[in-house]
Design a protein around this motif. Structure first.
Motif, mmCIF file in Angstrom:
data_model
loop_
_atom_site.group_PDB
_atom_site.id
_atom_site.type_symbol
_atom_site.label_atom_id
_atom_site.label_comp_id
_atom_site.label_asym_id
_atom_site.label_seq_id
_atom_site.Cartn_x
_atom_site.Cartn_y
_atom_site.Cartn_z
ATOM 1 N N LEU A 10 0.838 -1.201 0.000
ATOM 2 C CA LEU A 10 0.000 0.000 0.000
ATOM 3 C C LEU A 10 0.876 1.255 0.000
ATOM 4 N N VAL A 11 1.907 1.252 0.827
ATOM 5 C CA VAL A 11 2.830 2.389 0.886
ATOM 6 C C VAL A 11 3.554 2.550 -0.451
ATOM 7 N N GLY A 22 1.630 16.301 -1.931
ATOM 8 C CA GLY A 22 2.093 16.402 -0.559
ATOM 9 C C GLY A 22 1.146 17.171 0.336
ATOM 10 N N GLY A 23 0.590 18.276 -0.181
ATOM 11 C CA GLY A 23 -0.309 19.084 0.634
ATOM 12 C C GLY A 23 -1.531 18.313 1.086
ATOM 13 N N SER A 24 -2.087 17.490 0.201
ATOM 14 C CA SER A 24 -3.271 16.707 0.538
ATOM 15 C C SER A 24 -2.964 15.693 1.637
ATOM 16 N N LEU A 25 -1.801 15.028 1.544
ATOM 17 C CA LEU A 25 -1.440 14.049 2.576
ATOM 18 C C LEU A 25 -1.157 14.748 3.903
ATOM 19 N N ILE A 26 -0.537 15.900 3.867
ATOM 20 C CA ILE A 26 -0.260 16.643 5.104
ATOM 21 C C ILE A 26 -1.563 17.080 5.762
ATOM 22 N N ILE A 27 -2.548 17.471 4.966
ATOM 23 C CA ILE A 27 -3.861 17.802 5.520
ATOM 24 C C ILE A 27 -4.455 16.587 6.220
ATOM 25 N N THR A 28 -4.316 15.413 5.592
ATOM 26 C CA THR A 28 -4.814 14.187 6.215
ATOM 27 C C THR A 28 -4.147 13.962 7.564
ATOM 28 N N ILE A 29 -2.819 14.106 7.627
ATOM 29 C CA ILE A 29 -2.093 13.841 8.863
ATOM 30 C C ILE A 29 -2.437 14.874 9.933
ATOM 31 N N LEU A 235 -5.254 4.930 4.916
ATOM 32 C CA LEU A 235 -6.675 4.561 4.994
ATOM 33 C C LEU A 235 -7.550 5.805 5.021
ATOM 34 N N ILE A 236 -7.259 6.729 5.934
ATOM 35 C CA ILE A 236 -8.055 7.952 6.050
ATOM 36 C C ILE A 236 -7.859 8.843 4.831
ATOM 37 N N HIS A 237 -6.656 8.842 4.266
ATOM 38 C CA HIS A 237 -6.398 9.655 3.079
ATOM 39 C C HIS A 237 -7.280 9.196 1.910
ATOM 40 N N HIS A 238 -7.328 7.890 1.667
ATOM 41 C CA HIS A 238 -8.178 7.356 0.597
ATOM 42 C C HIS A 238 -9.655 7.591 0.901
ATOM 43 N N TYR A 239 -10.039 7.340 2.135
ATOM 44 C CA TYR A 239 -11.453 7.466 2.506
ATOM 45 C C TYR A 239 -11.910 8.923 2.475
ATOM 46 N N ARG A 240 -11.046 9.829 2.915
ATOM 47 C CA ARG A 240 -11.389 11.256 2.908
ATOM 48 C C ARG A 240 -11.667 11.750 1.500
ATOM 49 N N THR A 261 -21.873 2.304 2.565
ATOM 50 C CA THR A 261 -22.106 1.767 3.905
ATOM 51 C C THR A 261 -21.025 0.754 4.270
ATOM 52 N N SER A 262 -20.746 -0.157 3.365
ATOM 53 C CA SER A 262 -19.711 -1.168 3.611
ATOM 54 C C SER A 262 -18.336 -0.517 3.760
ATOM 55 N N ALA A 263 -18.076 0.532 2.974
ATOM 56 C CA ALA A 263 -16.785 1.220 3.048
ATOM 57 C C ALA A 263 -16.595 1.877 4.406
ATOM 58 N N ARG A 264 -17.647 2.498 4.934
ATOM 59 C CA ARG A 264 -17.546 3.148 6.245
ATOM 60 C C ARG A 264 -17.294 2.122 7.344
ATOM 61 N N VAL A 265 -18.004 0.994 7.280
ATOM 62 C CA VAL A 265 -17.817 -0.055 8.285
ATOM 63 C C VAL A 265 -16.397 -0.621 8.213
ATOM 64 N N LEU A 266 -15.909 -0.829 6.995
ATOM 65 C CA LEU A 266 -14.557 -1.345 6.813
ATOM 66 C C LEU A 266 -13.526 -0.360 7.369
ATOM 67 N N CYS A 267 -13.681 0.905 7.045
ATOM 68 C CA CYS A 267 -12.761 1.933 7.530
ATOM 69 C C CYS A 267 -12.774 1.962 9.058
ATOM 70 N N ARG A 268 -13.950 1.917 9.652
ATOM 71 C CA ARG A 268 -14.068 1.917 11.120
ATOM 72 C C ARG A 268 -13.379 0.709 11.740
ATOM 73 N N ASN A 269 -13.595 -0.465 11.154
ATOM 74 C CA ASN A 269 -13.038 -1.685 11.736
ATOM 75 C C ASN A 269 -11.509 -1.708 11.678
ATOM 76 N N ILE A 270 -10.951 -1.231 10.556
ATOM 77 C CA ILE A 270 -9.491 -1.164 10.460
ATOM 78 C C ILE A 270 -8.949 -0.131 11.443
ATOM 79 N N TYR A 271 -9.588 1.035 11.487
ATOM 80 C CA TYR A 271 -9.125 2.135 12.340
ATOM 81 C C TYR A 271 -9.081 1.705 13.799
#
Length: 307
Positions: A10-11, A22-29, A235-240, A261-271
């Protein structure tokens, strides 16, 4: 410590994309990790944090400069070190954007709609307002009329105030009369006003990419903190980026088997599985003028309905 190959891949995928924004990823972080822990960080420690994700020192400095110029961040020089902090307006913008990410799944809908009538605005200002409201999920249901069934009232108010159009725009609330909240005609209107088909395809790609990672996490023990941070960030960067295009309509108005709906549940479970490990990495790598980052604010643990 366990390292997972799927996270390394993934990385690597992120490192190989061109251009790396870079700016978009920094906003995520900042939104995901720095804001809940005081909102300030030493630039040098941030550079070290981002390097393994493919952002070199020059790209980080350029991106930080642009975010500062755009009013997201402000700098404080202490000796030879620069510390960057969210501005008040930047913090409000972060909270507005990231509140959608960590919200509970589909709050109850009262059947009412917010409607914004912009017939009194000139064409240029109407275009600006339309763009801003589209970011908030509003749909254009008729010329100069935009609507949303679950609008964020504070965000809408702030937008009208910032554009100085409160006296020229009509904001009203409407509800269905003489029929159900989910009539065929209403669902057809939703289909015409929001491009849910393309969004559903993008959500399915998100599911295909991150479901194998969840399966790997379920069988892994003692995952390396750095990988926890990298996974949480990407994960949050893609989901955002998906949520920026999601109008977040009530479940009753969405197609059956909505992939969001499934994407939100998946994101929550990984997080939930990795947030603590990621925080360990942040604690040992990130610095403020007073030392390590402070502990996350209590509201951090309310993300996704409770961590």
């Amino acid at each position: 410590m366990t390292r997972l190959r799927c996270i390394e891949e993934l990385v690597q995928e992120f490192q190989e994309q061109r251009p790396i924004r870079g700016g978009s990823l920094i906003i995520t972080i900042f939104g995901d990790a720095i804001a809940p822990r005081g909102g300030t960080v030493w630039l040098g420690s941030l550079i070290n944090l981002l390097e393994p994700l493919g952002l070199n020192q020059r790209l980080v400095r350029t991106s930080i400069f642009r975010l500062t110029k755009d009013g997201w961040l402000t700098s404080n020089q202490i000796g030879r070190r620069s510390y960057y902090t969210l501005t008040d307006s930047g913090r409000r913008r972060f909270e507005s954007a990231f509140r959608r990410i960590y919200a509970e799944l589909y709050p109850e809908w009262d059947g009412k709609w917010d409607m914004v009538l912009a017939t009194q605005l000139d064409n240029e200002l109407r275009k600006v307002l339309k763009k801003e409201l589209e970011w908030q999920g509003f749909g254009n249901i008729a010329p100069s009329i935009m609507a949303h069934p679950m609008a964020d009232q504070q965000e809408l108010y702030n937008t009208l105030q910032e554009l100085c159009v409160q006296a020229e725009v009509i904001h009203m609330r409407a509800e269905m009369v003489g029929t159900t909240q989910t009539s065929a005609a209403l669902k057809q209107l939703v289909h015409e006003c929001w491009n849910l088909q393309q969004l559903a395809e993008d959500y399915k790609q998100f599911l295909d990419r991150f479901r194998p990672i969840l399966r790997a996490l379920e069988s892994a023990e003692n995952l390396e903190p750095e990988q926890c941070f990298q996974l949480r960030t990407l994960l949050i960067h893609h989901y955002r980026r998906l949520l920026l295009r999601d109008p977040l309509l009530p479940e009753k108005l969405l197609p059956a088997d909505w992939a969001g709906t499934s994407a939100r549940v998946l994101c929550r479970n990984i997080y939930r599985r990795i947030y603590a490990g990621a925080d360990q990495w942040l604690a040992v790598t990130q610095e403020t003028a007073d030392g390590p980052l402070p502990e996350p604010a209590p509201r951090f643990y309310k993300r996704f309905g409770g961590l």
